[in-house]
Design an enzyme around this catalytic site. Structure first.
Site, short mmCIF file in Angstrom:
data_model
loop_
_atom_site.label_atom_id
_atom_site.label_comp_id
_atom_site.label_asym_id
_atom_site.label_seq_id
_atom_site.Cartn_x
_atom_site.Cartn_y
_atom_site.Cartn_z
N HIS A 151 0.85 -1.19 0.00
CA HIS A 151 0.00 0.00 0.00
C HIS A 151 0.88 1.24 0.00
CE1 HIS A 151 -3.47 2.56 0.71
NE2 HIS A 151 -2.66 3.27 1.48
N ASP A 181 -15.18 2.32 7.37
CA ASP A 181 -14.16 3.24 6.85
C ASP A 181 -14.72 4.10 5.75
OD1 ASP A 181 -11.39 4.23 6.50
OD2 ASP A 181 -11.73 3.41 4.51
N ARG A 225 -14.95 12.47 7.35
CA ARG A 225 -13.68 13.15 7.61
C ARG A 225 -13.39 14.18 6.54
NH1 ARG A 225 -9.61 8.47 7.73
NH2 ARG A 225 -8.07 10.15 7.89
N SER A 227 -7.71 3.64 8.87
CA SER A 227 -8.39 3.56 7.59
C SER A 227 -7.65 2.62 6.63
CB SER A 227 -8.48 4.97 6.99
OG SER A 227 -8.98 4.93 5.68
N LYS A 252 -8.71 -1.66 6.08
CA LYS A 252 -9.05 -2.20 4.77
C LYS A 252 -8.09 -3.30 4.34
CE LYS A 252 -9.20 1.90 3.02
NZ LYS A 252 -9.32 3.13 2.22
#
Lengths: 447, 447
Positions: free
Chosen positions: A96, A175, A182, A197, A201
């Site tokens: 990620h 999320d 947010r 977050s 995931k």
């Protein structure tokens, strides 16, 4: 697919959202039960947006302990379904990135690591603001479907060793709901919330190991190494706390990664890397990230061995073969591998030239990302449509020499008005100095 | 009535709610224009509850400067209409208390100061939680109408010199909307928000001077003198910044004020004070507050002279006459002045007795307020109905000697179940010690 159920809380503790908000407001540590309750009730619609907004701001202002961050991540994960990929006969690993400009490594890494014998179940996002998104890049391949149902996602993963889709309604719905809130309450910029977050995931993907690419610099959300390292440590600890092998690389985003910014242009550049070529920095980062994935997934004894293996898989064409298979299985036109002109391409190009002679001293990487948005290659709002053909090709990098009148970058565009606006941004993105600045390494730190 | 218009902001400053939230989140000072914009748009429904909630929590966590507090107060005031009472031929003065148990001074002070020749346009609130409210006390007088339209309010004020009503839709609507949100987002406890809420409403009354009674102790919202003094200074400065004469008294709320807690019981006690009698502490505080009002309103040269005048007006029956006129003008039964049994009274009474001999060392004043709520004399939620007849009469005060078996207080009740629950609370509200503690003065400080 394992349907998960939230831990039931003892009946003798009647929790109230108001008390959870007040406790965080007063800077006290919330228990896992309190955090799970709050997130569960918010996802169910029992806690209204205004209470969640107050709580989010209290988290921003008061921070969270490691235990709270882990509990919040867990609550995100538990709000939806978790993929059970245990039937596949090798480790499941993912990567990620916190997002950058020209950050296209996923398209290289997923087939590369799959070629190395691991499974890469990659669920990605779209571009927002100055940063690009993997899904937008994939969708510039004619026919490529990123909206596979989870069943088909599993099928592609089994056949190919990798599969690449967008977030689904089943994964971490808390999320999705919380992120939308947010976004409109100025509560995005919190390492604790960002960690929960991302990790919520990713952990729902059913992976065994995760490599994090935390960007720092003018084109990243985190502008300095300290902030990036803080977030990286938080995510690594959170991942480890649930038994995952996690490593984070702090990498530079002071200029676009590789030479291309823009969806189809970036796919073309990825294909060059998958053929053993491509820009040096992009290849270096792909090999580094894939090397760690091969090591954490247990295919190699060290990250160093992982890197050598990744180089071999790129140079042998094995990674490219996996990419072909991935495109085929997800409905894309594999013809692009032989004929890149099958990818969308813009009608016009124009050069942005230097008005003095010297060395590239600084690049405002975020402005370059914004220039791509102006051209139509990115979005300011989630609803905006994207033109996959437009973008920017960098002709000079940090430290390069440039003579007055020589090209700094090339704009690929379809509209004169957009091109003019982008050109103005791009001209101001490069600063040319008389002396050459010391080159910074691409990979700053490994956590 | 002057319809007020918000200051228009320059068109070249496109304000966004999100930026206002982020600025406060980052601890930076908001401009008056930004605060006014945010409050105006929230009142109009253009800024949603969730954005206002995030902003409120940021205010709680980051605080506000004096200038910001003044701007917020101004924005509250400007959100609605402002009474123009300039036609009345004397100064308009009011008193506000931050709330306590047995705090009934308004019923004495309004007619008392009116008898002194000033105008008291009092807009009050209802009881919530352990604290009582002026409107509930007034409504225990049969027929008394606290819901006068503003036109009639002005009429009563002109005829009598004082008038007492509840908040109307026209006055500071921003505060009403924001307070409801604060109540459910754990953002009540901020001196800046409390100051703006109180002062915004009071300044909209069109007054020239204001005396603030800021309570401190076990029965007050502020449990210590420091917090009370901080709020008091904030309110005094805010009032002075708009040219009003404002003084704040920090007064003790470690035990109920006077001997009665409960709506009709408190009205009876007020009538005793208006006749020149009543409990010593209640009379003392009424004279002190009214003395300052008479001084600030320009009727007396010093507060000391104001106090003497207030004593005279109580002892001469002038204040009582004004009270009679007020009841008459607002539709109440003036017969209660001669026959207090015309006020609602409970079916039963019971004594709470001491189980040891000694001196009253501490009283948990908040618990006594809660016991009154349990009896039906207060409310936990805004929607709760009230039984005006129930309550508690204190038989012992701090420092008093009590022998085992003697009464600590008397419960006035209508339901055995409620009485049992209240009795349990009351028994634990008194602590009896062997030695007598030094007596604290009722008035701690004047700011």
């Amino acid at each position: 697919m394992i349907p998960t159920v939230l831990q039931s809380r003892p009946d003798r503790v009647p929790l109230r959202a108001l008390d959870v908000i007040a406790k965080k407001r007063d800077g006290r540590e919330l228990s896992a039960v309190e955090i799970e309750y709050f997130i569960q009730e918010y996802t169910r619609g029992e806690v209204p947006d205004y209470q969640a907004a107050a709580w989010l701001m209290a988290v921003i202002c008061r921070g969270m302990t490691r235990a709270e961050t882990a509990a919040l991540t867990h609550a995100m994960l538990l709000s939806g379904e978790t993929l059970d990929l245990s039937v596949y006969p090798a480790a499941k690993v993912d990567k990620h990135s916190t997002g950058g400009v020209g950050d296209k490594t996923s398209l290289v890494i997923a087939p590369l690591v799959a070629a190395g014998g691991l499974y890469v179940p990659m669920i990605s996002g779209r571009g927002l603001g100055h940063t690009g998104g993997t899904l937008d890049k994939l969708e510039s391949i004619p026919g490529f479907n990123v909206n596979l149902p989870l069943k088909q996602f599993r099928h592609v993963l089994g056949e190919c060793g990798c599969a690449m889709i967008g977030q689904t309604a089943e994964i971490a719905p808390a999320d999705r709901k919380l992120y939308a809130l947010r976004d409109v309450t100025a509560t995005v910029e919190s390492p604790y919330l960002i960690c929960a977050s991302i990790m919520g995931k990713k952990l729902a993907e059913g992976i065994d190991a995760l490599v994090l690419d935390v960007k720092t610099g003018s084109g990243a959300f985190m502008k300095c190494d300290e902030d990036a390292a803080f977030l990286a440590e938080l995510m690594v600890e959170t991942g480890k706390s649930v038994g995952k092998r996690v490593v984070a690389l702090i990498t530079g985003m002071d200029q676009p990664l590789g030479i291309s910014v823009g969806n189809a242009l970036e796919v073309m550049e990825c294909m060059q890397v998958l053929r053993g070529g491509g820009s040096e920095d992009l290849r270096e980062l792909c090999i580094e990230l894939a090397g760690w994935m091969l090591y954490l997934g247990g295919k190699m004894q060290t990250a160093e061995q992982g890197r050598s293996e990744a180089e071999r898989l790129l140079d042998s064409g094995a990674a490219l073969d996996k990419f072909r298979k991935l495109i085929e299985l997800q409905g894309g036109n594999v013809g692009i591998l032989e004929d890149p002109l099958l990818l969308p391409h813009s009608k016009f190009t124009a050069e942005i030239t230097a008005d003095s002679t010297g060395f590239i001293g600084e690049i405002n990487c975020q402005t370059i990302g914004n220039a791509c948005v102006v051209l139509g290659g990115g979005r300011n709002k989630k609803e905006d449509a994207i033109d996959p053909s437009v973008g920017i090709i960098m002709r000079r990098r940090l430290g390069d020499r440039v003579a007055s009148g020589e090209s700094l970058c090339t704009i690929h565009y379809n509209s004169e008005i957009q091109a003019d606006e982008a050109a103005a941004l791009l001209r101001n993105s490069f600063s040319i100095s008389e002396s050459v600045a010391p080159k910074k390494p691409l990979i700053h730190r490994i956590i």
